[in-house]
Design a protein around this motif. Sequence first.
Motif, PDB file in Angstrom:
ATOM      1  N   MET A   1       0.850  -1.194   0.000  1.00 20.98           N
ATOM      2  CA  MET A   1       0.000   0.000   0.000  1.00 20.98           C
ATOM      3  C   MET A   1       0.882   1.239   0.000  1.00 20.98           C
ATOM      4  O   MET A   1       1.783   1.387   0.827  1.00 20.98           O
ATOM      5  CB  MET A   1      -0.891  -0.013   1.256  1.00 20.98           C
ATOM      6  N   LYS A   2       0.605   2.137  -0.904  1.00 19.35           N
ATOM      7  CA  LYS A   2       1.393   3.362  -1.018  1.00 19.35           C
ATOM      8  C   LYS A   2       0.651   4.493  -0.333  1.00 19.35           C
ATOM      9  O   LYS A   2      -0.449   4.857  -0.708  1.00 19.35           O
ATOM     10  CB  LYS A   2       1.636   3.704  -2.484  1.00 19.35           C
ATOM     11  N   VAL A   3       1.221   5.049   0.727  1.00 14.48           N
ATOM     12  CA  VAL A   3       0.628   6.178   1.447  1.00 14.48           C
ATOM     13  C   VAL A   3       1.519   7.385   1.246  1.00 14.48           C
ATOM     14  O   VAL A   3       2.720   7.331   1.511  1.00 14.48           O
ATOM     15  CB  VAL A   3       0.476   5.861   2.947  1.00 14.48           C
ATOM     16  N   LEU A   4       0.932   8.465   0.778  1.00 15.48           N
ATOM     17  CA  LEU A   4       1.691   9.679   0.504  1.00 15.48           C
ATOM     18  C   LEU A   4       1.423  10.702   1.590  1.00 15.48           C
ATOM     19  O   LEU A   4       0.272  10.974   1.928  1.00 15.48           O
ATOM     20  CB  LEU A   4       1.293  10.255  -0.860  1.00 15.48           C
ATOM     21  N   LYS A   5       2.432  11.319   2.136  1.00 15.25           N
ATOM     22  CA  LYS A   5       2.288  12.349   3.151  1.00 15.25           C
ATOM     23  C   LYS A   5       2.336  13.720   2.504  1.00 15.25           C
ATOM     24  O   LYS A   5       3.119  13.971   1.593  1.00 15.25           O
ATOM     25  CB  LYS A   5       3.406  12.247   4.185  1.00 15.25           C
ATOM     26  N   THR A   6       1.468  14.621   2.965  1.00 20.91           N
ATOM     27  CA  THR A   6       1.567  16.002   2.515  1.00 20.91           C
ATOM     28  C   THR A   6       2.784  16.641   3.157  1.00 20.91           C
ATOM     29  O   THR A   6       3.097  16.396   4.325  1.00 20.91           O
ATOM     30  CB  THR A   6       0.318  16.789   2.925  1.00 20.91           C
ATOM     31  N   PRO A   7       3.509  17.472   2.433  1.00 20.47           N
ATOM     32  CA  PRO A   7       4.753  18.025   2.967  1.00 20.47           C
ATOM     33  C   PRO A   7       4.557  19.041   4.066  1.00 20.47           C
ATOM     34  O   PRO A   7       5.462  19.283   4.846  1.00 20.47           O
ATOM     35  CB  PRO A   7       5.405  18.652   1.728  1.00 20.47           C
ATOM     36  N   SER A   8       3.382  19.665   4.153  1.00 17.58           N
ATOM     37  CA  SER A   8       3.221  20.691   5.173  1.00 17.58           C
ATOM     38  C   SER A   8       1.757  20.935   5.438  1.00 17.58           C
ATOM     39  O   SER A   8       0.889  20.599   4.641  1.00 17.58           O
ATOM     40  CB  SER A   8       3.892  22.004   4.729  1.00 17.58           C
ATOM     41  N   ALA A   9       1.468  21.535   6.598  1.00 16.76           N
ATOM     42  CA  ALA A   9       0.089  21.879   6.945  1.00 16.76           C
ATOM     43  C   ALA A   9      -0.460  22.925   5.989  1.00 16.76           C
ATOM     44  O   ALA A   9      -1.661  22.946   5.695  1.00 16.76           O
ATOM     45  CB  ALA A   9       0.023  22.403   8.382  1.00 16.76           C
ATOM     46  N   ILE A  10       0.418  23.786   5.458  1.00 15.72           N
ATOM     47  CA  ILE A  10      -0.023  24.826   4.531  1.00 15.72           C
ATOM     48  C   ILE A  10      -0.598  24.199   3.274  1.00 15.72           C
ATOM     49  O   ILE A  10      -1.663  24.587   2.789  1.00 15.72           O
ATOM     50  CB  ILE A  10       1.156  25.764   4.170  1.00 15.72           C
ATOM     51  N   ARG A  11       0.072  23.185   2.753  1.00 17.22           N
ATOM     52  CA  ARG A  11      -0.420  22.528   1.541  1.00 17.22           C
ATOM     53  C   ARG A  11      -1.752  21.852   1.805  1.00 17.22           C
ATOM     54  O   ARG A  11      -2.660  21.868   0.970  1.00 17.22           O
ATOM     55  CB  ARG A  11       0.604  21.498   1.060  1.00 17.22           C
ATOM     56  N   PHE A  12      -1.901  21.279   2.983  1.00 14.69           N
ATOM     57  CA  PHE A  12      -3.145  20.596   3.330  1.00 14.69           C
ATOM     58  C   PHE A  12      -4.320  21.576   3.351  1.00 14.69           C
ATOM     59  O   PHE A  12      -5.381  21.317   2.785  1.00 14.69           O
ATOM     60  CB  PHE A  12      -2.983  19.907   4.686  1.00 14.69           C
TER      61      PHE A  12
ATOM     62  N   LEU B   1      -8.399   6.070   9.241  1.00 20.11           N
ATOM     63  CA  LEU B   1      -9.677   6.009   8.547  1.00 20.11           C
ATOM     64  C   LEU B   1      -9.680   4.824   7.591  1.00 20.11           C
ATOM     65  O   LEU B   1      -8.816   4.709   6.725  1.00 20.11           O
ATOM     66  CB  LEU B   1      -9.899   7.301   7.756  1.00 20.11           C
ATOM     67  N   LEU B   2     -10.663   3.933   7.774  1.00 18.40           N
ATOM     68  CA  LEU B   2     -10.777   2.765   6.905  1.00 18.40           C
ATOM     69  C   LEU B   2     -11.590   3.109   5.664  1.00 18.40           C
ATOM     70  O   LEU B   2     -12.733   3.559   5.763  1.00 18.40           O
ATOM     71  CB  LEU B   2     -11.453   1.610   7.659  1.00 18.40           C
ATOM     72  N   VAL B   3     -10.980   2.912   4.506  1.00 15.64           N
ATOM     73  CA  VAL B   3     -11.699   2.965   3.229  1.00 15.64           C
ATOM     74  C   VAL B   3     -11.923   1.508   2.837  1.00 15.64           C
ATOM     75  O   VAL B   3     -11.011   0.836   2.357  1.00 15.64           O
ATOM     76  CB  VAL B   3     -10.889   3.718   2.158  1.00 15.64           C
ATOM     77  N   ALA B   4     -13.126   1.024   3.084  1.00 10.36           N
ATOM     78  CA  ALA B   4     -13.394  -0.408   2.967  1.00 10.36           C
ATOM     79  C   ALA B   4     -13.475  -0.846   1.513  1.00 10.36           C
ATOM     80  O   ALA B   4     -13.351  -0.032   0.584  1.00 10.36           O
ATOM     81  CB  ALA B   4     -14.669  -0.755   3.723  1.00 10.36           C
ATOM     82  N   THR B   5     -13.708  -2.138   1.315  1.00  6.92           N
ATOM     83  CA  THR B   5     -13.654  -2.787   0.009  1.00  6.92           C
ATOM     84  C   THR B   5     -14.261  -1.956  -1.109  1.00  6.92           C
ATOM     85  O   THR B   5     -15.437  -1.586  -1.066  1.00  6.92           O
ATOM     86  CB  THR B   5     -14.328  -4.168   0.060  1.00  6.92           C
ATOM     87  N   LEU B   6     -13.472  -1.668  -2.123  1.00 11.15           N
ATOM     88  CA  LEU B   6     -13.924  -0.825  -3.223  1.00 11.15           C
ATOM     89  C   LEU B   6     -14.970  -1.540  -4.074  1.00 11.15           C
ATOM     90  O   LEU B   6     -15.868  -0.903  -4.622  1.00 11.15           O
ATOM     91  CB  LEU B   6     -12.730  -0.410  -4.084  1.00 11.15           C
ATOM     92  N   ALA B   7     -14.879  -2.866  -4.178  1.00  7.38           N
ATOM     93  CA  ALA B   7     -15.822  -3.607  -5.007  1.00  7.38           C
ATOM     94  C   ALA B   7     -17.239  -3.537  -4.452  1.00  7.38           C
ATOM     95  O   ALA B   7     -18.201  -3.748  -5.193  1.00  7.38           O
ATOM     96  CB  ALA B   7     -15.381  -5.062  -5.134  1.00  7.38           C
TER      97      ALA B   7
ATOM     98  N   GLY C   1      -9.810  -2.961   0.502  1.00  3.12           N
ATOM     99  CA  GLY C   1      -9.744  -1.643   1.112  1.00  3.12           C
ATOM    100  C   GLY C   1      -8.373  -1.337   1.691  1.00  3.12           C
ATOM    101  O   GLY C   1      -7.422  -2.110   1.559  1.00  3.12           O
ATOM    102  N   PHE C   2      -8.285  -0.204   2.357  1.00  4.44           N
ATOM    103  CA  PHE C   2      -7.016   0.246   2.920  1.00  4.44           C
ATOM    104  C   PHE C   2      -7.315   1.243   4.029  1.00  4.44           C
ATOM    105  O   PHE C   2      -8.455   1.672   4.219  1.00  4.44           O
ATOM    106  CB  PHE C   2      -6.132   0.882   1.838  1.00  4.44           C
TER     107      PHE C   2
END
Length: 480
Positions: free
Chosen positions: A1-12, A103-109, A135-136
Motif C-alpha cells: 500500500m502506497k501512502v503519501l504524506k503532505t509536505p506541510s500543513a499549509i499545503r493541506f 480512517l478505513l476505506v473499505a472494500t472498493l468492489a 480496502g485500505f
Amino acid sequence: MKVLKTPSAIRFVWMMAIILAALTSVSGVKLLAAGTCSEVVRSSLPASGCNRAFSLHVESIDFMDELEGQSPPPGQRWLTLEIRFESWMPSDLLFGLGYPEPLLVATLARQLYLLVDNRLVVRARVFGDSDLDDGFVLPRTGTMQEVRVAFAVPEQELSSLSLRYYHDQYAPLVVTLLDEKESPSALREQALQADGHDLLSLGVQQFALHDQWQGKPALEGMQWLVVDLRGEGEWTTSVDARALAASADLEDKAALRRVMEYVEAPGLLQVVVDNRHAYVRDLEQSTLEEEPPLLPEVWAGGQAVFPVPKDAETLELVAYMPKFSGGNISSEIRPTLRFPLREGGVPSPQGEPLALIEDVPTPLTLHRASYVPSFAGHRAEEGESLLLIEASMTNLSEVGGMMAVSQRLSLQVPEGELVAAYQRGPLALKEPFWLPADDEPRHFMLLYRFESTAESYDFEYGGVSVNERFRLVLDDDALQ
C-alpha cells in the motif's frame, strides 16, 4: 500500500480550500455533440468530492477494449479512472466524539460505484494491485492513497457519469464527471411497475423481447427478454449527526441511508413462465450486476436479460428475497416482489401423473414420459433410445431453498444414464435451482439414454422425508 504524506500543513489547508471551491461551483459539464465522452470528461479533470472525514479525487480517465488481458462483457468497454483518497479528519470528531484518526476505506468492489446515464450502476474493479481489493487505511490526517479502478460501461456515447463511494459512517462521496441530471423521483415515477419493502425497492422501467441480443441469437424456440430493472436502497442506520454535518450537536444522532445489495440474486431473480417454469438471467448478456447494489436516493440498476420460450402465455418477473443481514436489520423474510409482464390464460396439466413421491415438504411429480428421436442436440443412435420425462417439484414449507433434482433420482433397472436436466425450450437446467415457498410448482425435464426401450423403469428416490424405490410404468402414448 502506497501512502503519501503532505509536505506541510499549509499545503493541506490549500488543498481543502480547492476541494470546497470545487464543491460550491457548478459541478460537471454537459456532453457536447461534437466531442467524445472521454474528451469532455478530461476537460473537467481533476474533479473532487468530499464529506466531513475524507475526499475523493479523479485524476484521469481512459476507455479501453481490453484491460490486462481481460475483455469487457458483450456490448461494453472498460472505463478506467485514476483516483485518490485523502483523509482530513476534523478535530471535533477526533476530540469531541473520540473517533480514531486512522480512517478505513473499505472494500472498493462493494462500496465504490459508477452511476452511468442515471440508470446503470457498475461496481468498481481494482486492477494492478490486488492488495487494495479489500480496502485500505489512511492512518492520519493528510495521508493519501492512489488507486486505479475500472468499470464496464456501454459502448455507446454516455450522457452522464458520477463516481460514488459509500461509507457506513459518513456521507457519500460523489464526484460528477458528466452532468445531465434527472431526478430519481421523476425516473421512479416513469417506471411501468415498482414495489418494495423496508430495505429496498425494485421496478421495471421497460422491457422488450428480441430474437437476438448483443449479437447472440436466442436458442431455437426461445427469445431474449430484456428488462430495464432499477431499484433504490431503503436501508438506514443510525450515525452521529456530527459525522454528517459540522453544525449538528455532538450528542445528536441522524439516519444514514445505505447501499442495499440484492444478495443471491443470480438464483433468486427469475422470470416465471406460465406459472410453472422459472428462468434466471444470462449473466454475460446482462448489464445488471450479479448481486445488484441498490444505491440510496438513486433509481438505477441495469438490464436483466432472460432466455424465455417464444410460446409463453404469461411472463412474470419475480424477485424472491433472501435473509438479509446487517445493522438493525430484522431476521424476517421480506415479501416476494412480483411484476407481471404478460398476462394470459394457462392451461392445466392434462391427465393423471405417472408417479407421485410424497416427500415432505418437497413432493416430486412425474407427469408424462415419451421416447424421442432427439432432444437439445442429443440423438438416439442406432440401437439406442432417449426417454424424456416431464417432472415438477413444489415446496409446501414457508421457506424457499435451493434444489438439485438430478441428485434425487437414480436409475436402477434397466441400465441407462441421465443425460441432463432441462427446462422448457429446451434449455439446460442450472442446478441447484430456487424452489420457492408456499406451493409454487417448478417444472423441468429429465433426459435418459438407454440401449433399448422398456415398458417400465425402476428408480430410487432420496429426498427429505422419503427414501424409496419406485417403478415408473409408461402409458400407451409413450410407447407408441
